[in-house]
Design an enzyme around this catalytic site. Structure first.
Site, PDB file in Angstrom:
ATOM      1  N   HIS A   1       0.863  -1.180   0.000  1.00 60.57           N
ATOM      2  CA  HIS A   1       0.000   0.000   0.000  1.00 60.57           C
ATOM      3  C   HIS A   1       0.896   1.225   0.000  1.00 60.57           C
ATOM      4  O   HIS A   1       1.735   1.398   0.887  1.00 60.57           O
ATOM      5  CB  HIS A   1      -0.923   0.028   1.219  1.00 60.57           C
ATOM      6  CG  HIS A   1      -1.826   1.225   1.224  1.00 60.57           C
ATOM      7  ND1 HIS A   1      -3.069   1.215   0.636  1.00 60.57           N
ATOM      8  CD2 HIS A   1      -1.655   2.475   1.723  1.00 60.57           C
ATOM      9  CE1 HIS A   1      -3.639   2.415   0.775  1.00 60.57           C
ATOM     10  NE2 HIS A   1      -2.782   3.190   1.434  1.00 60.57           N
ATOM     11  N   CYS A   2       0.731   2.079  -1.004  1.00 63.52           N
ATOM     12  CA  CYS A   2       1.579   3.259  -1.153  1.00 63.52           C
ATOM     13  C   CYS A   2       0.821   4.479  -0.631  1.00 63.52           C
ATOM     14  O   CYS A   2      -0.231   4.850  -1.157  1.00 63.52           O
ATOM     15  CB  CYS A   2       1.961   3.464  -2.618  1.00 63.52           C
ATOM     16  SG  CYS A   2       3.002   4.914  -2.893  1.00 63.52           S
ATOM     17  N   VAL A   3       1.365   5.105   0.416  1.00 61.46           N
ATOM     18  CA  VAL A   3       0.693   6.275   0.990  1.00 61.46           C
ATOM     19  C   VAL A   3       0.769   7.470   0.054  1.00 61.46           C
ATOM     20  O   VAL A   3      -0.073   8.373   0.120  1.00 61.46           O
ATOM     21  CB  VAL A   3       1.308   6.636   2.359  1.00 61.46           C
ATOM     22  CG1 VAL A   3       1.074   5.521   3.361  1.00 61.46           C
ATOM     23  CG2 VAL A   3       2.802   6.949   2.240  1.00 61.46           C
ATOM     24  N   ASN A  47      -2.100   6.937  -2.189  1.00 61.98           N
ATOM     25  CA  ASN A  47      -3.304   6.594  -1.440  1.00 61.98           C
ATOM     26  C   ASN A  47      -4.036   5.423  -2.082  1.00 61.98           C
ATOM     27  O   ASN A  47      -5.261   5.432  -2.233  1.00 61.98           O
ATOM     28  CB  ASN A  47      -4.233   7.813  -1.328  1.00 61.98           C
ATOM     29  CG  ASN A  47      -5.332   7.617  -0.287  1.00 61.98           C
ATOM     30  OD1 ASN A  47      -5.168   6.845   0.656  1.00 61.98           O
ATOM     31  ND2 ASN A  47      -6.457   8.297  -0.471  1.00 61.98           N
TER      32      ASN A  47
END
Length: 348
Positions: free
Chosen positions: A180-182, A185
């Site tokens: 999951h890439c912040v 998002n």
């Protein structure tokens, strides 16, 4: 503000960025994590409880819940860099006869990067749904080391296809889950890994090109000013020839914003270049970062507390089968850029 103060602020910002990257990169034991943990223990007795709770809530909100904060931060940082580049560097480069073609490349790269950035944000990463799960189960075989048949997701109430994982931030299972890439998002999975790779490389190219143009401008400024052949009077009244430190200090005081921007771009370039090379390696061997971390025993302590660790996700001891899903570099890349799509079950 004098040179030493500016330099101290600059170093503090860079070290803070490095510490945050190391803290949330998935590696559990690094010098910076040990330093942060030690600092937290020392400051805990004298820090108010409400401040500790607020700090923990902030970290949880930023890194363990979906939010657009990092998207806004990305736009803000890019806007600041391009504003400075356009306002100052562009004009200096034109005075030094840099061609318009060379100066237009960063703006072209910005458009390309923005396009892939948008696709990373908006495209579905490969969500496992009731309509698609039957087809998704047929795409990959279970390796029976990290992925076992017959395991259901307790949240989605669906059988988990091989290489899938439930993302607690997005609250969904994702096919060929990478991470999951912040910054976007969104999860990175089977259907948007190609966009993520192209986003990383376009970002590296953009930062590198702006940094090269900026460095070339500063180099020409030094050569035209004759600083390398200049002399100055030191604090003891002695005449000294200007050396590299004198030139750097002169540039820092003459072009403070440009120097800050150049340092930031160099930091971003090397950081993203390393990350892009790592994901390129994973693409070539057909492995996800989730599988890479699991095979080495790294587990997100927030998502998998030690008291509830899943024995099915323990690292395998047989290292000869680490690249179980690799089918050769060409076919592996083909799978990234042309991912297999499951057949959806039609409604009766």
């Amino acid at each position: 503000m004098d040179f030493l103060t500016l330099f101290a602020v600059y170093v503090a910002v860079v070290l803070t960025c490095i510490a945050l990257v190391c803290r949330y990169s998935g590696q559990q034991q690094t010098p910076f994590t040990l330093l942060l943990n030690y600092t937290a223990k020392v400051l805990a007795p004298v820090t108010p409880k409400w401040l500790q709770r607020f700090w923990q809530w902030t970290l949880h909100r930023l890194f363990h819940q979906r939010n657009n904060m990092f998207i806004y931060l990305d736009v803000l940082l890019e806007g600041a860099v391009y504003a400075e580049f356009t306002y100052e560097v562009f004009g200096y480069c034109r005075q030094m006869d840099t061609t318009l073609t060379s100066l237009s490349v960063p703006y072209v790269l910005l458009a390309v990067k923005t396009f892939f950035f948008y696709l990373c944000i908006r495209r579905d990463p490969g969500t496992v749904t009731k309509k698609r799960v039957a087809g998704q189960l047929l795409i990959y075989a279970y390796d029976r080391r990290m992925f076992h048949p017959g395991v259901s997701c307790p949240t989605c109430q669906l059988v988990k296809p091989a290489r899938s994982k439930h993302c607690r931030i997005c609250n969904r299972c994702v096919q060929r889950f990478d991470h999951h890439c912040v910054w976007v998002n969104n999860c990175v999975g089977a259907q948007n890994t190609r966009y993520f790779l192209l986003y990383l490389f376009s970002m590296c190219a953009m930062a590198g090109d702006v940094a090269l143009l900026t460095g070339d401008m500063l180099l020409h400024a030094v050569l035209r000013s004759g600083l390398l052949r200049a002399n100055y009077i030191d604090e003891y009244g002695q005449q000294q020839q200007a050396g590299p430190l004198f030139v750097i200090q002169h540039l820092f005081l003459s072009f403070p914003r440009i120097i800050f921007m150049l340092g930031f771009l160099v930091f971003v370039f090397f950081l993203l270049a390393g990350y892009a090379l790592f994901h390129s390696y994973l693409a070539l061997v057909n492995q996800t970062s989730n599988e890479w971390y699991k095979s080495r025993g790294y587990v997100c302590q927030h998502c998998h507390p030690a008291t509830a660790a899943d024995h099915l996700c323990s690292p395998a001891q047989d290292q000869s089968k680490r690249h179980y899903y690799s089918r050769g570099m060409v076919r592996n890349l083909g799978e990234i850029f042309f991912p297999p799509r499951p057949v959806q079950k039609k409604d009766n």
